[in-house]
Structure formats: structure tokens, C-alpha cells
Design a protein around this motif. Structure first.
Motif, mmCIF file in Angstrom:
data_model
loop_
_atom_site.group_PDB
_atom_site.id
_atom_site.type_symbol
_atom_site.label_atom_id
_atom_site.label_comp_id
_atom_site.label_asym_id
_atom_site.label_seq_id
_atom_site.Cartn_x
_atom_site.Cartn_y
_atom_site.Cartn_z
ATOM 1 N N GLY A 156 40.378 40.902 38.473
ATOM 2 C CA GLY A 156 40.127 41.765 37.283
ATOM 3 C C GLY A 156 39.252 40.894 36.238
ATOM 4 O O GLY A 156 38.408 40.254 36.711
ATOM 5 N N GLU A 157 39.661 41.082 35.018
ATOM 6 C CA GLU A 157 38.919 40.550 33.937
ATOM 7 C C GLU A 157 39.097 38.941 34.070
ATOM 8 O O GLU A 157 40.093 38.642 34.293
ATOM 9 C CB GLU A 157 39.092 41.159 32.465
ATOM 10 C CG GLU A 157 38.760 42.835 32.434
ATOM 11 C CD GLU A 157 39.112 43.110 31.270
ATOM 12 O OE1 GLU A 157 39.932 42.499 30.315
ATOM 13 O OE2 GLU A 157 38.758 44.440 30.598
ATOM 14 N N GLU A 201 45.969 47.673 34.239
ATOM 15 C CA GLU A 201 44.897 48.083 33.427
ATOM 16 C C GLU A 201 44.443 46.923 32.489
ATOM 17 O O GLU A 201 43.405 46.691 32.056
ATOM 18 C CB GLU A 201 45.049 49.322 32.661
ATOM 19 C CG GLU A 201 43.733 49.917 31.773
ATOM 20 C CD GLU A 201 44.050 51.267 31.220
ATOM 21 O OE1 GLU A 201 42.989 51.632 30.475
ATOM 22 O OE2 GLU A 201 44.941 51.764 31.503
ATOM 23 N N GLY A 234 42.502 44.399 33.789
ATOM 24 C CA GLY A 234 41.144 44.795 34.464
ATOM 25 C C GLY A 234 41.356 45.071 35.776
ATOM 26 O O GLY A 234 40.047 44.972 36.523
ATOM 27 N N ARG A 261 41.905 41.112 44.935
ATOM 28 C CA ARG A 261 41.218 41.976 43.829
ATOM 29 C C ARG A 261 41.145 41.079 42.630
ATOM 30 O O ARG A 261 42.116 40.662 42.350
ATOM 31 C CB ARG A 261 41.869 43.318 43.525
ATOM 32 C CG ARG A 261 41.756 44.372 44.770
ATOM 33 C CD ARG A 261 42.662 45.464 44.350
ATOM 34 N NE ARG A 261 42.616 46.380 45.491
ATOM 35 C CZ ARG A 261 43.298 46.437 46.571
ATOM 36 N NH1 ARG A 261 44.026 45.281 46.786
ATOM 37 N NH2 ARG A 261 43.105 47.218 47.197
ATOM 38 N N SER A 320 32.995 43.863 47.337
ATOM 39 C CA SER A 320 32.792 44.894 46.525
ATOM 40 C C SER A 320 33.173 44.610 45.033
ATOM 41 O O SER A 320 33.667 43.539 44.770
ATOM 42 C CB SER A 320 33.246 46.200 47.221
ATOM 43 O OG SER A 320 34.745 46.244 47.308
ATOM 44 N N GLY A 321 33.285 45.728 44.222
ATOM 45 C CA GLY A 321 33.753 45.576 42.837
ATOM 46 C C GLY A 321 32.371 45.877 42.028
ATOM 47 O O GLY A 321 31.183 45.858 42.312
ATOM 48 N N THR A 322 32.493 45.796 40.695
ATOM 49 C CA THR A 322 31.479 45.766 39.779
ATOM 50 C C THR A 322 30.450 44.834 39.803
ATOM 51 O O THR A 322 29.473 45.101 39.331
ATOM 52 C CB THR A 322 31.955 45.849 38.218
ATOM 53 O OG1 THR A 322 32.837 44.827 37.966
ATOM 54 C CG2 THR A 322 33.005 47.233 38.116
ATOM 55 N N ASP A 353 42.406 47.828 37.330
ATOM 56 C CA ASP A 353 42.104 49.142 37.784
ATOM 57 C C ASP A 353 40.644 49.231 38.181
ATOM 58 O O ASP A 353 40.317 50.262 38.958
ATOM 59 C CB ASP A 353 42.514 49.984 36.502
ATOM 60 C CG ASP A 353 41.684 49.768 35.340
ATOM 61 O OD1 ASP A 353 41.317 48.643 35.009
ATOM 62 O OD2 ASP A 353 41.723 50.518 34.382
ATOM 63 N N GLU A 354 39.963 48.379 37.615
ATOM 64 C CA GLU A 354 38.304 48.413 38.067
ATOM 65 C C GLU A 354 38.071 47.049 38.240
ATOM 66 O O GLU A 354 37.388 46.376 37.468
ATOM 67 C CB GLU A 354 37.491 49.018 37.026
ATOM 68 C CG GLU A 354 37.635 50.717 36.581
ATOM 69 C CD GLU A 354 36.811 50.952 35.761
ATOM 70 O OE1 GLU A 354 35.874 50.546 35.095
ATOM 71 O OE2 GLU A 354 36.969 52.370 35.372
ATOM 72 N N PRO A 355 38.374 46.396 39.505
ATOM 73 C CA PRO A 355 38.025 45.081 39.674
ATOM 74 C C PRO A 355 36.578 44.742 39.701
ATOM 75 O O PRO A 355 35.857 45.328 40.064
ATOM 76 C CB PRO A 355 38.617 44.997 41.086
ATOM 77 C CG PRO A 355 39.513 46.094 41.466
ATOM 78 C CD PRO A 355 39.073 47.338 40.589
#
Length: 492
Positions: free
Chosen positions: A306-307, A281, A284, A304, A220-222, A286-288
Motif C-alpha cells: 500500500g502507501e 483503505e 492504501g 500487496r 501489477s499495481g499503480t 485497497d489500491e495497491p
């Protein structure tokens, strides 16, 4: 005697006398040289016992860096709960973190057990040695008896290996730990996940290392607006199935690479320990962009990402608040892959000897083939039975040599892309597999109104991708031939 000859003899005599004098000096030495050697020997002997304490005497060591502003407090600890005494070091506040205690000990021991390589002595200008004020580093050792030792560490020595230190107003050259100049984060273990391969034991106690199994995976994730779920398959050909967002077999080679990267995870670096919300944050997390929740060989983990910056992702693992960085190449098998990349290139690959009944339906009618398995006792083993097949249609025998090529045509329909669209109208062809274990699967093919040479395939009623219409046409042409028990020639 000639004058030339006489001069040569005199010169040789002088050289001989000088040589004897040099030999005597080498063997006996002058009083001044003896005094210098004696002084040097005494200095070296005194320097060997600058600080000589043991870990059991240490309460803590505080190391301060003037350059970074970091302060580390090193605490004696046990490398093993069964140890009788402290035998290594950890970092205060990080007692529950994955600290490389042997590396911390390497730094700590250079403060309570100090053997200089050279004594400089009293100097007028400490700044020339990087020792003014608190120097470049300052180490304070507090012992259990309440006494302390303070060492000021300056610049690297030019004439010898090590750094200048100031101890009790005297300057020495001392070898220091390589960890002195490193960030505190270098003491965190970057080998984050290491899942061992399963080991089985036979009746005689012999152990055999098996292959790891990906029992479940949720991506999952963006990067995954459609989340992907997969797990073990009960299929006899494929090891893994994708269950969401569609049902499909998984590509074995792709999954092998994915397992390899999830089974052993090693970070490139560490940027935060006990991270704050602001730090989470910042990287990145907070929204992996990608989250992998999985179980391999009974061990569960969550990663997870991040950016991504300069080829490195921010990463957090499980419930740990440590933020790592990890190279893109170390997570590329799962961080941003398409569903089409993960799935098998065929719609379904049911094993021919697992199918009890095959039903083929088209515009010209429905053909039903019943299969009987007959165990071949000569070719069977105690653990693996071997079956020969007998095929019939409406009670009449169908030769296996005719049935097998047709069955291979059914399996050989490959997917062109993951264009998942709902079909329209009635199917051109439907294939139903009824298995000996009671399971059933159904595949249908529909004309694609948007592409002349394409068909839309569904598996158990769900769209599963696009295929070539020529593959379907070949099956439709072969269908009545097999129904007459005639040889079917596969175009491949």
C-alpha cells in the motif's frame, strides 16, 4: 619511661581491646540482629510461594492495560497437535493467526507462577506504587476449578528489578515479562514468508540443496501501468524471460536479488489483525501501488503493498487480513522497478551450439549458414554432450574461426533504452535463428527517423528498444566478408 612512649603503649592496648570486641560481635551477633535476620529469612521464604500453579490448571488469563486500553485474553493451547496436554498459550480470537505462542506463554506464566523478589507488605498509599484502582496493568487468572487469582501491577520498582504488584492486599516486587508493556501486535510473527531451497536426493540417499527457481512472476499495481510477466526460459544462456509487455531476456543479477526478497519476507511491524475495510483503505491497500504474484520452487504467494510512509509500506500477504509494515529496502527489487531494469542488456543471446541455421538478410541479399553438430566423445560426459560445429553456406564450408567472431557481433548489439516505438519502412538488417529444437526467433533493425545514430530493434515482430546504428553498420560491413569465408575482425 618517657611520657610519649607510655602514651603509645596505652593507645595500642585500647585498639587491641576494640578489635577483639569487634571480632566477637561479628562471630556471635547481638540478639537484636539475630531477630532481624530471622524475620528477613521468614519473609523471603514465604514470598517464594506467592502463586504456584501449572498451565494445566489455567482456564484463561485476562490482561488489561490502563494506558493503552487493550485487553488480552490468553488461552492455553498445544504447541503441537500431537501434544497430549496444553503446553503454551495463544490469544483469544487469534487462534488461526500466526501468533508467537512462546512469547504469549512468557507473558502468561508470570501470572500463575509468581515468585516475588521482595515483600513490601501493607502500605497506606497505593498510588505511590502505581497500584491505586486497577494499577497500570491488571491480570486475572481463572482456573479450571473455578477459583481466581487477581494481580494488580504498578510502576517499576526503584530499589530492585521488577514492578510493584498488589496481591491479596499485600505489596511485593515481582519480575514481570518484557511482553507486558508491548502492543498486542508484537505477538504476531513478522517472518511472513520463508520458502526453503529445493532439495534433491541421489540414488544413495544423499541430499543436495539446490538453488530456488522463480517459476512465474506477475507485477501489477499503480506503479505498473504496463503489467510485467516473466518466467523460466528455455534459453541455454539466460534463466528467465520477460513475456509481457514485451518478449525479452531477464537480467540474471536483478532476478537473483528479486528472488532473494520474495523468497524470505520479514515485516518490520504489524498494525492490524483481521483488518477491516477502513483499515485496508487507511494503509492504501485497497489500491495497491505494487502487487507481486509469484511462484518460487513450487510455492505460490501474493504480496500487496500500500502507501509508503517514512520508508515503510503497508503490506498484506496472500488471503491473510493482517496488515504489516515493511521497509522499502526489503522490497526495492520489485516494488517500483522499470522494465528496462529487469531485462537483459542485449536483445537475445542464443547459444551458438543451439542454432542449426543462421539467416542474415540485408539490402545486398540473404546469406544462409547451415550448422552441423558433431559430438566429441572424448569431451562428452554421460549427462552432457560436447559438440564441435561445422558451418557451410550454399554447400561450401565456412571456417568456424571466421563464423564465430561474426556470430559474436550479432549477439553484441546492446540496448540503449526501453524506448518502445513502432518502426517505419523496411529493416536495414534481419537475423533469423533456427534452433535444433525446432524453435525460431527473428530480430530486425530499422532506421530511427527521430534519432540519426539510433536504430529501432524488434524481436519476433515486437519493438524491443533502441540500439546504436554503429553496431548495425559494423554487422552490415562484416556480412559480405564472412560470405566469402574471410576473417571477420570484431571492433571490440
Amino acid at each position: 619511661m618517657k611520657k610519649t612512649t607510655k602514651n603509645i603503649i596505652i593507645a595500642l592496648a585500647v585498639l587491641l581491646i576494640l578489635g577483639i570486641a569487634a571480632a566477637v560481635l561479628m562471630l556471635t551477633g547481638t540478639p537484636a540482629e539475630e531477630e532481624a535476620e530471622s524475620s528477613s529469612s521468614a519473609s523471603s521464604e514465604a514470598a517464594e510461594k506467592l502463586i504456584d500453579r501449572s498451565i494445566t490448571e489455567v482456564k484463561n488469563i485476562v490482561v488489561e492495560s490502563a494506558e493503552s486500553g487493550e485487553t488480552l485474553t490468553l488461552l492455553p493451547t498445544k504447541s503441537d497437535p500431537e501434544s497430549e496436554e496444553n503446553d503454551t498459550f495463544t490469544i483469544e480470537g487469534w487462534e488461526d493467526e500466526a501468533v508467537l505462542t512462546s512469547n504469549v506463554q512468557n507473558l502468561a506464566i508470570r501470572f500463575y507462577s509468581v515468585t516475588p523478589s521482595k515483600e513490601i507488605g501493607t502500605v497506606q498509599n497505593l498510588s505511590e506504587y502505581g497500584l491505586s484502582g486497577d494499577g497500570q496493568y491488571k491480570g486475572t487468572v481463572t482456573y479450571t476449578d473455578g477459583t481466581k487469582d487477581t494481580i494488580i501491577i504498578g510502576s517499576e520498582a526503584g530499589e530492585s528489578y521488577g514492578r510493584y504488584i498488589l496481591y491479596n492486599d499485600l505489596v511485593y516486587i515481582v519480575p514481570v515479562s518484557t511482553y507486558l508493556t508491548q502492543s498486542k501486535y508484537e505477538f504476531i510473527d513478522k517472518a511472513v514468508i520463508a520458502i526453503p531451497n529445493p532439495v534433491t536426493e541421489d540414488a544413495e540417499g544423499n541430499e543436495t540443496e539446490g538453488q530456488p527457481e522463480l517459476e512465474s512472476l506477475h507485477l501489477s499495481g499503480t506503479n505498473y501501468p504496463q503489467e510485467i510477466h516473466m518466467g523460466l526460459s528455455d534459453d541455454e544462456v539466460l534463466s528467465y524471460d520477460i513475456t509481457e509487455p514485451i518478449y525479452a531476456g531477464a537480467n540474471s543479477s536483478k532476478i537473483d536479488g528479486l528472488i532473494e526478497q520474495l523468497q524470505n519476507v520479514t515485516a518490520s511491524g504489524v498494525v492490524a489483525v483481521q483488518a477491516t475495510e477502513d483499515e485496508i483503505e487507511k494503509y492504501g491497500l485497497d489500491e495497491p501501488v505494487a502487487i507481486a504474484e509469484y511462484q518460487i520452487s513450487g510455492e505460490k504467494h501474493t504480496i500487496r503493498l500500500g502507501e509508503k510512509t517514512s520508508g515503510l509500506y503497508g503490506m498484506m500477504v496472500d488471503d491473510n487480513k493482517t496488515i504489516y509494515t515493511i521497509a522499502e529496502a526489503s522490497v526495492d527489487s520489485w516494488a517500483n522497478v522499470s522494465l528496462y531494469d529487469l531485462r537483459d542488456g542485449f536483445i537475445r543471446l542464443p547459444y551458438i551450439k543451439s542454432v542449426q541455421k543462421l539467416t542474415v538478410t540485408a539490402a545486398d541479399g540473404t546469406d544462409v549458414y547451415d550448422i552441423t553438430r558433431i559430438e566429441d566423445e572424448e569431451r562428452s560426459t554421460e549427462t552432457t554432450p560436447y559438440y564441435n560445429l561445422e558451418v557451410s553456406k550454399n554447400g561450401k564450408e565456412i571456417e568456424y574461426d571466421n563464423y564465430q567472431p561474426f556470430y559474436q557481433m550479432l549477439l553484441g548489439v546492446s540496448l540503449l533504452n526501453e524506448d518502445i516505438r513502432e518502426p517505419e519502412g523496411d529493416p536495414l538488417l534481419t537475423i533469423r535463428y533456427d534452433y535444433f529444437d525446432g524453435k525460431t526467433e527473428e530480430i530486425s533493425f530499422y532506421a530511427d527517423p527521430n534519432a540519426e545514430r539510433r536504430c529501432i530493434a524488434t524481436l519476433n515482430g515486437q519493438p524491443t528498444g533502441a540500439v546504436r546504428s554503429t553496431d548495425i553498420e559494423a554487422i552490415l560491413e562484416a556480412k559480405p566478408i564472412l560470405a566469402k569465408n574471410q576473417p571477420v575482425k570484431d571492433e571490440d
